[in-house]
Design an enzyme around this catalytic site. Structure first.
Site, PDB file in Angstrom:
ATOM      1  N   TYR A  87      -0.990  -8.605  17.573  1.00 52.36           N
ATOM      2  CA  TYR A  87      -2.304  -8.145  18.018  1.00 52.36           C
ATOM      3  C   TYR A  87      -2.770  -8.807  19.314  1.00 52.36           C
ATOM      4  O   TYR A  87      -2.860  -8.160  20.346  1.00 52.36           O
ATOM      5  CB  TYR A  87      -3.340  -8.365  16.909  1.00 52.36           C
ATOM      6  CG  TYR A  87      -2.950  -7.671  15.628  1.00 52.36           C
ATOM      7  CD1 TYR A  87      -2.996  -6.283  15.538  1.00 52.36           C
ATOM      8  CD2 TYR A  87      -2.485  -8.379  14.528  1.00 52.36           C
ATOM      9  CE1 TYR A  87      -2.599  -5.630  14.378  1.00 52.36           C
ATOM     10  CE2 TYR A  87      -2.089  -7.740  13.369  1.00 52.36           C
ATOM     11  CZ  TYR A  87      -2.150  -6.366  13.299  1.00 52.36           C
ATOM     12  OH  TYR A  87      -1.756  -5.713  12.167  1.00 52.36           O
ATOM     13  N   LEU A 102      10.164   7.928 -11.500  1.00 44.91           N
ATOM     14  CA  LEU A 102      10.448   7.476 -10.126  1.00 44.91           C
ATOM     15  C   LEU A 102       9.184   6.914  -9.490  1.00 44.91           C
ATOM     16  O   LEU A 102       8.060   7.267  -9.883  1.00 44.91           O
ATOM     17  CB  LEU A 102      10.953   8.654  -9.284  1.00 44.91           C
ATOM     18  CG  LEU A 102      12.291   9.253  -9.710  1.00 44.91           C
ATOM     19  CD1 LEU A 102      12.553  10.554  -8.957  1.00 44.91           C
ATOM     20  CD2 LEU A 102      13.433   8.261  -9.480  1.00 44.91           C
ATOM     21  N   HIS A 107      -7.618  -3.849  14.135  1.00 40.01           N
ATOM     22  CA  HIS A 107      -6.665  -4.208  13.091  1.00 40.01           C
ATOM     23  C   HIS A 107      -6.408  -5.707  12.951  1.00 40.01           C
ATOM     24  O   HIS A 107      -5.915  -6.164  11.914  1.00 40.01           O
ATOM     25  CB  HIS A 107      -5.342  -3.496  13.424  1.00 40.01           C
ATOM     26  CG  HIS A 107      -4.475  -3.184  12.271  1.00 40.01           C
ATOM     27  ND1 HIS A 107      -4.381  -3.996  11.170  1.00 40.01           N
ATOM     28  CD2 HIS A 107      -3.635  -2.150  12.035  1.00 40.01           C
ATOM     29  CE1 HIS A 107      -3.517  -3.473  10.310  1.00 40.01           C
ATOM     30  NE2 HIS A 107      -3.063  -2.352  10.820  1.00 40.01           N
ATOM     31  N   PRO A 126      -6.627   1.768  13.376  1.00 42.32           N
ATOM     32  CA  PRO A 126      -6.610   2.980  12.545  1.00 42.32           C
ATOM     33  C   PRO A 126      -8.021   3.525  12.305  1.00 42.32           C
ATOM     34  O   PRO A 126      -8.996   2.763  12.295  1.00 42.32           O
ATOM     35  CB  PRO A 126      -6.013   2.505  11.222  1.00 42.32           C
ATOM     36  CG  PRO A 126      -5.489   1.128  11.464  1.00 42.32           C
ATOM     37  CD  PRO A 126      -6.305   0.571  12.584  1.00 42.32           C
ATOM     38  N   SER A 155       2.510   4.074   6.644  1.00 45.04           N
ATOM     39  CA  SER A 155       1.790   3.147   5.778  1.00 45.04           C
ATOM     40  C   SER A 155       1.117   3.914   4.650  1.00 45.04           C
ATOM     41  O   SER A 155       0.523   4.966   4.882  1.00 45.04           O
ATOM     42  CB  SER A 155       0.739   2.425   6.615  1.00 45.04           C
ATOM     43  OG  SER A 155       0.158   1.413   5.868  1.00 45.04           O
ATOM     44  N   SER A 196       6.441  11.265 -13.768  1.00 41.90           N
ATOM     45  CA  SER A 196       7.028  11.919 -14.945  1.00 41.90           C
ATOM     46  C   SER A 196       8.552  11.968 -14.822  1.00 41.90           C
ATOM     47  O   SER A 196       9.260  12.107 -15.814  1.00 41.90           O
ATOM     48  CB  SER A 196       6.463  13.335 -15.130  1.00 41.90           C
ATOM     49  OG  SER A 196       7.061  14.208 -14.175  1.00 41.90           O
ATOM     50  N   SER A 243       4.549  -0.461   5.897  1.00 44.75           N
ATOM     51  CA  SER A 243       3.914  -1.761   5.636  1.00 44.75           C
ATOM     52  C   SER A 243       4.087  -2.130   4.172  1.00 44.75           C
ATOM     53  O   SER A 243       3.784  -1.341   3.290  1.00 44.75           O
ATOM     54  CB  SER A 243       2.409  -1.719   5.895  1.00 44.75           C
ATOM     55  OG  SER A 243       2.107  -0.933   6.982  1.00 44.75           O
ATOM     56  N   LYS A 278       1.251  11.977  -7.571  1.00 46.07           N
ATOM     57  CA  LYS A 278       1.960  10.857  -8.226  1.00 46.07           C
ATOM     58  C   LYS A 278       2.400  11.209  -9.646  1.00 46.07           C
ATOM     59  O   LYS A 278       3.450  10.771 -10.099  1.00 46.07           O
ATOM     60  CB  LYS A 278       1.035   9.637  -8.297  1.00 46.07           C
ATOM     61  CG  LYS A 278       0.832   8.933  -6.989  1.00 46.07           C
ATOM     62  CD  LYS A 278       0.241   7.543  -7.170  1.00 46.07           C
ATOM     63  CE  LYS A 278      -1.187   7.552  -7.631  1.00 46.07           C
ATOM     64  NZ  LYS A 278      -1.770   6.192  -7.686  1.00 46.07           N
TER      65      LYS A 278
HETATM   66  N1  COA Z   1       8.466   5.384 -13.206  1.00 45.75           N
HETATM   67  C1  COA Z   1       7.196   5.704 -13.508  1.00 45.75           C
HETATM   68  N2  COA Z   1       6.141   5.252 -12.796  1.00 45.75           N
HETATM   69  C2  COA Z   1       6.380   4.467 -11.718  1.00 45.75           C
HETATM   70  C3  COA Z   1       7.687   4.104 -11.353  1.00 45.75           C
HETATM   71  C4  COA Z   1       8.760   4.601 -12.152  1.00 45.75           C
HETATM   72  N3  COA Z   1      10.039   4.308 -11.876  1.00 45.75           N
HETATM   73  N4  COA Z   1       7.622   3.317 -10.266  1.00 45.75           N
HETATM   74  C5  COA Z   1       6.320   3.197  -9.956  1.00 45.75           C
HETATM   75  N5  COA Z   1       5.566   3.870 -10.838  1.00 45.75           N
HETATM   76  C6  COA Z   1       4.101   3.974 -10.894  1.00 45.75           C
HETATM   77  C7  COA Z   1       3.429   2.635 -10.769  1.00 45.75           C
HETATM   78  O1  COA Z   1       3.323   2.028 -12.035  1.00 45.75           O
HETATM   79  C8  COA Z   1       2.083   3.022 -10.186  1.00 45.75           C
HETATM   80  O2  COA Z   1       1.258   3.528 -11.228  1.00 45.75           O
HETATM   81  P1  COA Z   1      -0.364   3.665 -11.092  1.00 45.75           P
HETATM   82  O3  COA Z   1      -0.643   4.814 -10.186  1.00 45.75           O
HETATM   83  O4  COA Z   1      -0.774   3.937 -12.486  1.00 45.75           O
HETATM   84  O5  COA Z   1      -0.884   2.378 -10.558  1.00 45.75           O
HETATM   85  C9  COA Z   1       2.415   4.153  -9.279  1.00 45.75           C
HETATM   86  O6  COA Z   1       3.637   4.701  -9.767  1.00 45.75           O
HETATM   87  C10 COA Z   1       2.555   3.767  -7.811  1.00 45.75           C
HETATM   88  O7  COA Z   1       3.684   2.937  -7.607  1.00 45.75           O
HETATM   89  P2  COA Z   1       4.581   3.090  -6.298  1.00 45.75           P
HETATM   90  O8  COA Z   1       4.479   4.465  -5.778  1.00 45.75           O
HETATM   91  O9  COA Z   1       5.935   2.570  -6.617  1.00 45.75           O
HETATM   92  O10 COA Z   1       3.883   2.237  -5.186  1.00 45.75           O
HETATM   93  P3  COA Z   1       3.089   0.889  -5.240  1.00 45.75           P
HETATM   94  O11 COA Z   1       1.722   1.169  -5.755  1.00 45.75           O
HETATM   95  O12 COA Z   1       3.906  -0.165  -5.892  1.00 45.75           O
HETATM   96  O13 COA Z   1       2.957   0.603  -3.674  1.00 45.75           O
HETATM   97  C11 COA Z   1       3.528  -0.243  -1.535  1.00 45.75           C
HETATM   98  C12 COA Z   1       4.063   0.352  -2.856  1.00 45.75           C
HETATM   99  C13 COA Z   1       4.704  -0.600  -0.660  1.00 45.75           C
HETATM  100  C14 COA Z   1       2.668   0.783  -0.811  1.00 45.75           C
HETATM  101  C15 COA Z   1       2.683  -1.504  -1.877  1.00 45.75           C
HETATM  102  O14 COA Z   1       3.481  -2.448  -2.544  1.00 45.75           O
HETATM  103  C16 COA Z   1       2.122  -2.199  -0.673  1.00 45.75           C
HETATM  104  O15 COA Z   1       2.717  -3.134  -0.157  1.00 45.75           O
HETATM  105  N6  COA Z   1       0.947  -1.752  -0.180  1.00 45.75           N
HETATM  106  C17 COA Z   1       0.271  -2.354   0.953  1.00 45.75           C
HETATM  107  C18 COA Z   1       0.503  -1.532   2.147  1.00 45.75           C
HETATM  108  C19 COA Z   1      -0.414  -1.931   3.262  1.00 45.75           C
HETATM  109  O16 COA Z   1      -0.772  -3.081   3.444  1.00 45.75           O
HETATM  110  N7  COA Z   1      -0.797  -0.907   4.028  1.00 45.75           N
HETATM  111  C20 COA Z   1      -1.763  -1.032   5.059  1.00 45.75           C
HETATM  112  C21 COA Z   1      -1.228  -1.493   6.346  1.00 45.75           C
HETATM  113  S1  COA Z   1      -2.524  -1.388   7.538  1.00 45.75           S
END
Ligand code: COA
Length: 632
Positions: A115, A434, A350, A128, A561, A431, A461, A426
């Site tokens: 930054y 994944l 940011h 953003p 992101s 389901s 990110s 999602k």
């Molecule tokens: N089977 C069934 N459900 C699953 C699954 C699987 N194999 N894998 C994941 N899920 C579910 C999770 O339990 C979660 O459930 P919820 O909606 O009930 O909470 C959901 O799916 C989402 O999980 P997933 O899609 O794997 O993503 P995450 O929430 O773990 O996020 C990142 C991943 C990378 C986005 C997160 O870890 C992160 O780092 N976020 C920050 C990003 C950031 O800072 N962005 C801004 C930059 S300015």
């Protein structure tokens, strides 16, 4: 030094946390009593990963990006760098020593590199925007009334930050660092020559009591607290905003345009202006303000189906020098923007924070601004808002004109669309057992490959907030497995079940990388740390960083992101390179909100073409999974 990567507590937690528990809970918009900072001290320090682990992973991640010959050259460079008692090991030891002395070995370096030392404009390239779903207010009256509610809701939220009452964000069960919440209000970036600085007054001995209102290019300081320290009610704020709007009917000189320029040009103008005492006082008030509220002028009509993209763009850049690009102070961490046609959004600078704390505050604002609860209203004896005045010398007036031309050209070159994929979200992906995030990222890979016939260097990110003062590392979504999947689909000679298996493998590989990255085992920040260690100790930059492969890997065709929000909010930002797209997404249970950006001067990268390709890829990937799964 043995970093906390060997900490038994951390290892136990890593083992205990299965795939499903690794979730960054999106938005702690509910305010609970007595939680906030209590856990900060117990958060682990960010580890320095083992050198060999990073170098091995580096080779794996760059493999799909370069041809065989280039890869062989890179293998040699990496081998030399990683030799026993070689340069890599020397730098690794110095980095570990640095980490021993710091609360977070990366955070100051990252703030500077990502930054404060960047000389590009913050507009489009860095800050953003967030757009809210459409409200039904119109005209100045509706604008002021909505703006007053938004301000009142933020002030309520600030009470919770100040009293340390926010619930703690979590990833699975692991608590996350909450420090960024302290930095989003009462803070500002200050332009400098070669490097900017950043100021935060939230925890100063005399914290600010005012916000900055910008209307018609005029700047006002508005005290938003009663003498007893309670925030002004929406009703009182409406009265005060009315006074401001009435007193600034003629447009002022668009000094705010300067804040959209490259940082050196703005830094020079700032230095000149700051010599004048009145300007200095006005700057000081702006820097200290809790946040900025931009009351925008009417923007040209757009059809309903383009309204969200248009709002998102106006929040990102103001819409141009003839519209609202001057009605801004882009160094302010939070600028809330309210237009006259149902549009509410934000632009955030940011450097102090990532998207999730901002999204959490906005979720609260969206949910509570129509129902603010009991408020202390006086409607009398409210202090007059104070206009912040500037003496602008002729030379700076010319710079303002030039700044207007520059922002107009930048806007002209930007393509931005906000879209909603309505066919599933999602729930369907879950389901299929994944990860939704990984599914979406692999869809980006396939859509990109189809259109451009090459693997995209990809930045996603990944949060490092499990660690004290943690920010992000890069999730490199492009892998040999995702590349194999994309090629297999395009070659069209595999059975449905083979393709479905390759898709599942690609999604699993992405999820694996994600888990590693958020656990402090990513490669990008470690490599940056080694490079900076070399530079700071006066050594030559190692060949690894001068290699074309490294340059290719850092030229992010997909800059992405996930910013999940409870409401249908949409974050947007510009692309990182001319040959690429910027994509931000908010996955919901049964739909996915996405913003996609690209630069128009590269006609091969058209956001609408990409969006159509992406939507058909989503469908195609769903069908692949369904064709081999009994579950619907
Ligand atoms: N089977 C069934 N459900 C699953 C699954 C699987 N194999 N894998 C994941 N899920 C579910 C999770 O339990 C979660 O459930 P919820 O909606 O009930 O909470 C959901 O799916 C989402 O999980 P997933 O899609 O794997 O993503 P995450 O929430 O773990 O996020 C990142 C991943 C990378 C986005 C997160 O870890 C992160 O780092 N976020 C920050 C990003 C950031 O800072 N962005 C801004 C930059 S300015």
């Amino acid at each position: 030094m043995f970093g906390p990567v060997f900490c038994p507590q951390l290892m136990r937690r890593s083992v205990m946390m299965g795939l499903q528990t690794r979730i960054l809970k999106p938005c702690s918009s509910e305010i609970l009593r007595g939680r906030f900072m209590a856990h900060q001290e117990s958060l682990p320090n960010l580890p320095v990963p083992p050198l060999k682990q990073t170098l091995d992973k580096y080779l794996k991640t760059v493999r799909p990006l370069v041809d065989d010959e280039q890869f062989k050259g890179t293998e040699k460079i990496v081998k030399t760098f990683g030799e026993a008692q070689g340069l890599g090991e020397t730098l690794q030891s110095s980095l570990e020593e640095h980490a021993d002395r710091k609360e977070n070995w990366l955070s100051d370096w990252w703030l500077d590199c990502a930054y404060l030392e960047s000389r590009a404009s913050v507009i489009i390239y860095c800050s953003p925007s967030v757009s809210f779903p459409r409200y039904n207010f119109t005209g100045t009256k509706g604008q002021i009334s909505q703006a007053a509610k938004v301000v009142a809701a933020i002030l309520n939220y600030k009470v919770a930050i100040d009293n340390e009452n926010l619930s703690i964000d979590r990833m699975g069960k692991a608590p996350l660092c909450m420090d960024q919440y302290y930095r989003i209000l009462s803070s500002c970036r200050i332009p400098g020559l070669n490097k900017d600085s950043s100021e935060c007054y939230a925890r100063s001995w005399r914290p600010p009591r005012h916000i900055l209102i910008i209307h018609n290019n005029h700047y006002f300081e508005l005290d938003v607290y009663h003498e007893d320290g309670s925030p002004l009610s929406a009703q009182d704020l409406e009265l005060q905003l009315n006074k401001i709007v009435t007193s600034s009917q003629e447009p002022g000189k668009a000094i705010g345009l300067l804040t959209a320029r490259d940082r050196d040009s703005w830094g020079r103008a700032y230095h000149t202006l700051n010599k004048d005492q009145q300007n200095h006082n006005s700057f000081h008030s702006i820097h200290r303000a809790i946040f900025a509220l931009c009351l925008d002028q009417e923007s040209p009509f757009v059809p309903d189906d383009q309204w969200r993209s248009d709002l998102s763009g106006r929040c990102l850049h103001g819409g141009g020098s003839k519209l609202n690009s001057g009605n801004r102070w882009n160094d302010k961490t939070i600028q809330m923007i309210v237009d006259k046609n149902g549009g509410v959004g934000l632009l955030y600078e940011h450097s102090p924070a990532e998207g999730p704390p901002i999204a959490a505050m906005l979720d609260y604002v969206y949910k509570h601004c129509e129902n603010l609860g009991q408020q202390h209203t006086t409607s009398s004896s409210l202090p007059e808002p104070k206009e912040l005045l500037f003496n602008i010398p002729e030379e700076v007036s010319k710079e303002i004109e030039q700044a207007g031309k520059e922002i107009d050209a930048m806007i002209e070159n930007l393509n931005l669309t906000v879209v909603e994929f309505k066919e599933f979200g999602k729930n369907f992906i879950k389901s299929q057992k994944l990860s939704p995030d990984s599914f979406i990222q692999i869809a980006f890979q396939l859509a990109y490959y189809r259109l451009h016939r090459k693997a995209p260097a990809t930045y996603e990110s990944g949060s490092l907030r499990q660690f004290r003062l943690g920010r992000t590392d890069t999730i490199r979504s492009c892998s040999t497995t995702s590349d194999e999947f994309a090629k297999a689909v395009v070659e069209n000679k595999f059975t449905k079940s083979d393709l479905a298996q390759k898709l599942r493998d690609a999604i699993a590989a992405h999820k694996h990388y994600t888990i590693d990255a958020v656990d402090g085992k990513g490669i990008d920040r470690h490599l940056l740390g080694l490079k900076l260690t070399a530079i700071k100790s006066g050594k030559e930059v190692p060949d690894l960083f001068l290699d074309d492969t490294y340059k290719r890997a850092m030229s992010f065709n997909l800059s992405t992101s996930q910013v999940p929000c409870q409401a249908d909010l949409s974050m947007a930002f510009g692309p990182a390179v001319a040959e690429g797209y910027g994509i931000c997404y908010n996955p919901k249970a049964d739909h996915i909100i996405l913003s996609v950006s690209s630069f128009k001067d590269n006609p091969d990268y058209d956001v609408h073409v990409f969006q159509r390709e992406l939507f058909s890829t989503f469908r195609e990937m769903r069908d692949m999974l369904l064709s081999t799964s009994s579950k619907l």
